[in-house]
Design a protein around this motif. Structure first.
Motif, PDB file in Angstrom:
ATOM      1  N   HIS A  45       0.833  -1.196   0.000  1.00 50.13           N
ATOM      2  CA  HIS A  45       0.000   0.000   0.000  1.00 50.13           C
ATOM      3  C   HIS A  45       0.872   1.252   0.000  1.00 50.13           C
ATOM      4  CE1 HIS A  45      -2.979   2.801   2.133  1.00 50.13           C
ATOM      5  NE2 HIS A  45      -3.512   2.532   0.954  1.00 50.13           N
ATOM      6  N   GLU A  85       0.531  -0.654  -4.858  1.00 44.89           N
ATOM      7  CA  GLU A  85      -0.493   0.372  -5.075  1.00 44.89           C
ATOM      8  C   GLU A  85       0.117   1.748  -4.887  1.00 44.89           C
ATOM      9  OE1 GLU A  85      -3.926   2.982  -3.398  1.00 44.89           O
ATOM     10  OE2 GLU A  85      -1.987   2.490  -2.506  1.00 44.89           O
ATOM     11  N   ASP A 115      -0.928   6.184  -5.565  1.00 40.36           N
ATOM     12  CA  ASP A 115      -1.995   7.159  -5.826  1.00 40.36           C
ATOM     13  C   ASP A 115      -1.460   8.221  -6.781  1.00 40.36           C
ATOM     14  OD1 ASP A 115      -3.820   6.221  -3.524  1.00 40.36           O
ATOM     15  OD2 ASP A 115      -1.914   6.623  -2.517  1.00 40.36           O
ATOM     16  N   HIS A 165      -0.588  10.934  -2.229  1.00 35.32           N
ATOM     17  CA  HIS A 165      -1.935  10.548  -1.783  1.00 35.32           C
ATOM     18  C   HIS A 165      -2.854  11.728  -1.488  1.00 35.32           C
ATOM     19  CE1 HIS A 165      -5.043   9.472   1.157  1.00 35.32           C
ATOM     20  NE2 HIS A 165      -5.096   8.324   0.510  1.00 35.32           N
ATOM     21  N   GLU A 191      -4.030   4.050  -8.487  1.00 38.11           N
ATOM     22  CA  GLU A 191      -5.281   4.637  -8.002  1.00 38.11           C
ATOM     23  C   GLU A 191      -5.402   6.069  -8.498  1.00 38.11           C
ATOM     24  OE1 GLU A 191      -6.167   4.537  -3.754  1.00 38.11           O
ATOM     25  OE2 GLU A 191      -7.745   6.034  -4.094  1.00 38.11           O
ATOM     26  N   LYS A 196      -6.406   9.415  -8.151  1.00 37.71           N
ATOM     27  CA  LYS A 196      -6.800  10.216  -7.000  1.00 37.71           C
ATOM     28  C   LYS A 196      -7.232  11.599  -7.483  1.00 37.71           C
ATOM     29  CE  LYS A 196      -6.298   8.774  -2.847  1.00 37.71           C
ATOM     30  NZ  LYS A 196      -7.315   7.890  -2.252  1.00 37.71           N
TER      31      LYS A 196
HETATM   32 MG    MG Z   1      -4.676   4.536  -2.442  1.00 31.00          MG
END
Ligand code: MG
Ligand code: G3P
Length: 235
Positions: free
Chosen positions: A10, A37, A39, A51, A103, A105
């Motif tokens: 993460h 992962e 962002d 993030h 991801e 964002k």
């Molecule tokens: Mg994330």
């Protein structure tokens, strides 16, 4: 994909190094994660890995990410002297040794991410080594319109009345669900829809065991070292 639970780092390995930095990605690779992962935001035509919508928590800068220039953001210290990385730098470092869950964002990220994946394919990456996820399901719809072959992960946090239906609608590969609200019924519904279930963010051994008992297919963790140990002990 086998029945083994996937170890998903993460924000790289956010518990072991400054989150969403190359150092963090390297730490995740050190523990043999299956996926990493990160962002992303789209700034001045570049995809940057961070993030929060503001800079204070993870950098020595201040203000909103979207109001800053690429040059300013790259001048900041994101922890341990690390720069905020570009998504391309993350791909170069990972070099196909793990899958990358991107991801979305920030706004307007879908086209740039699809273009980056297309470029990566020319360098030997496969579609199956990418998973594009977002809490913004419209962004995922956009990705699907641009290229339906890019695998999508539908992010949920709370428990919808219709369980994983949104992910079916987007013909997603996975539904990425928050640990706080996940239930056995949710996992069963997702599996009936042929969706993988990845749960975030799980850092404690007792929770690894609880999530494994629910039948999840992958776990996002800030501590891929702990998850690696748990998975080895449960073999
Ligand atoms: Mg994330
Ligand atoms: O993608 C899983 C997880 O990262 C979603 O929440 O806030 O940590 O990006 P967040």
């Amino acid at each position: 994909m086998s029945n083994k639970i996937l170890n998903i780092g993460h924000r790289g390995a956010a518990g072991l190094a400054p989150e969403n930095t190359l150092k963090s990605v390297q730490r995740a690779l050190d523990y043999g994660v299956d996926w990493i992962e990160v962002d992303v935001y789209h700034i001045d035509g570049e995809l940057l890995v961070i993030h929060d919508d503001r800079l204070e928590r993870t950098t020595n800068g201040s203000g909103y990410v979207l109001e800053k220039s690429f040059t300013y953001l790259r001048s900041l210290d994101a922890g341990d002297g690390e720069q905020i990385p570009t998504l391309q730098e993350v791909l170069t470092l990972v070099d196909r040794r793990a899958g990358i869950n991107i991801e979305l964002k920030g706004p307007d990220t879908a086209e740039a991410v699809a273009a980056l994946i297309h470029d990566a394919r020319r360098e030997g990456w496969q579609n199956s080594q990418f998973l594009v996820s977002s809490f913004n399901h419209h962004s995922l719809q956009h990705i699907k319109e641009i290229d339906p072959d890019i695998p999508r992960g539908v992010l949920l946090y709370a428990l919808p009345l219709d369980y994983a239906a949104a992910a079916s609608e987007l013909t997603a590969f996975s539904v990425n669900m928050g640990m706080s609200f996940i239930t056995k019924a949710f996992v069963e519904d997702a599996h009936k829809r042929q969706l993988k279930v990845f749960v975030y963010t799980v850092n404690e051994a007792e929770d690894f065991a609880r999530m494994a008992a629910l039948g999840v297919d992958g776990i996002f963790t800030d501590y891929p070292d702990r998850l690696q140990k748990f998975l080895r002990n449960s073999e």
